[in-house]
Write an enzyme that holds these catalytic residues in place. Structure first.
Site, PDB file in Angstrom:
ATOM      1  CE  LYS A 104      -9.900  -3.798  -3.734  1.00 20.63           C
ATOM      2  NZ  LYS A 104     -11.055  -4.045  -3.228  1.00 20.63           N
ATOM      3  CG  LEU A 106     -10.696   0.577  -8.633  1.00 18.01           C
ATOM      4  CD1 LEU A 106     -10.906   1.395  -9.629  1.00 18.01           C
ATOM      5  CD2 LEU A 106     -11.324  -0.907  -9.087  1.00 18.01           C
ATOM      6  CG  ASP A 108      -7.557  -4.160   0.047  1.00 18.48           C
ATOM      7  OD1 ASP A 108      -8.335  -5.410   0.693  1.00 18.48           O
ATOM      8  OD2 ASP A 108      -8.563  -2.872  -0.225  1.00 18.48           O
TER       9      ASP A 108
END
Length: 289
Positions: free
Chosen positions: A10, A100, A137
């Site tokens: 992401k 990420l 996340d």
């Protein structure tokens, strides 16, 4: 039985740190976007009655401290069953310590893979609830797409899909960021108006210029890493519409309206940075192959 799951990275189109909460966590407002840079997580059932993990990527732990092992135990706890024998193999492509969500996405892939492997029939909301207990996340990595994430990052709201021709990702080797240090630096910043509300408006307008000019990250502002600034400068010189740091760093992304220009940027960056990737936004999260 063997199940393979694609675990996407992401980026954060915006990341506003709104302050420290009484529980010690930070209140966030961030727009997250899933991209087609994947780890591949393979789960193999066995009769060991334990969860093991293997990964050939330097720096990734292959013991109980790996987020995938934690995710598996949370899954079995939630399902109120004994731990089943599973080996988790991670083929890692997403750089570590990059902002990420590579580790979080691997954990998300384990939850989704175990749900299929043991025919647990969990609803998406149940998998998200397990993910919340693994890491902030992880729920987003299960859901993917374009989402507004608030609270500690686990409360999600769907946004209009972010569409662009290409996204270039570049992770400088020389920089790895401690999340704790990053938050300390952010806490010392002067207060400012959040950018996330403006990004939401920009996404609804589907105006690429507006979206690109609203990219913002409190960690980038607080850390002010020279390598990040250098990569952004190269991306913008190669005609990126906008560029920014993802998460607490140190990966940088550039948004392009032309795949040809994006490829040219990748070629230029690869002269100095091995971990450079040509990607695009995707509308889903982890996916069983």
């Amino acid at each position: 039985m063997k199940i393979t799951v694609k675990a996407p990275a992401k980026i954060n189109l915006t990341l506003d740190v709104l302050g420290k909460r009484p529980d010690g966590y930070h209140e966030l407002a961030t727009v997250m976007q899933a991209i087609d840079l994947y780890d591949t997580v393979t789960l193999t059932e066995n009769d060991s009655q334990s969860v093991t993990v293997s990964c050939g990527y330097e720096g990734v732990p292959c013991d109980d401290s790996n987020i995938c092992v934690k995710a598996a135990h949370r899954f079995f706890d939630y399902c109120k069953t004994d731990v089943k024998g599973v080996h988790i193999e991670i083929d890692k492509k997403i750089p570590t310590q990059a902002g990420l969500a590579g580790g979080s996405s691997d954990g998300a892939a384990v939850i989704m893979g175990l749900n299929a492997m043991f025919n647990a029939m969990l609803k998406p909301a149940e998998m998200l609830a397990i993910g919340e207990r693994v890491g902030a996340d992880v729920p987003f990595c299960i859901a993917g797409g374009t989402k507004l994430c608030t609270g500690i990052g686990t409360e999600m709201k769907k946004l209009p899909s972010f569409n662009c021709e290409a996204i270039v990702i570049c992770k400088p080797d020389s920089v790895s960021v401690s999340t704790a240090e990053a938050y300390n630096r952010v806490d010392a910043l002067a207060p400012h108006a959040p950018y996330t509300d403006e990004m939401i408006k920009a996404l609804y307008s589907r105006d690429m210029f507006l979206i690109s000019s609203t990219l913002f990250n409190d960690f980038e502002l607080a850390l002010c890493l020279p390598e990040v600034n250098e990569i952004k400068k190269i991306m913008l010189s190669q005609k990126a519409q906008g560029a920014g740091m993802s998460g607490s760093g140190s990966a940088v992304f550039g948004i392009f309206t032309s795949k040809r220009k994006a490829q040219k940027c990748v070629d230029e960056l690869k002269k100095a940075y091995d971990k450079t990737f040509l990607c695009k936004p995707i509308k889903i999260g982890c996916e069983i192959e």
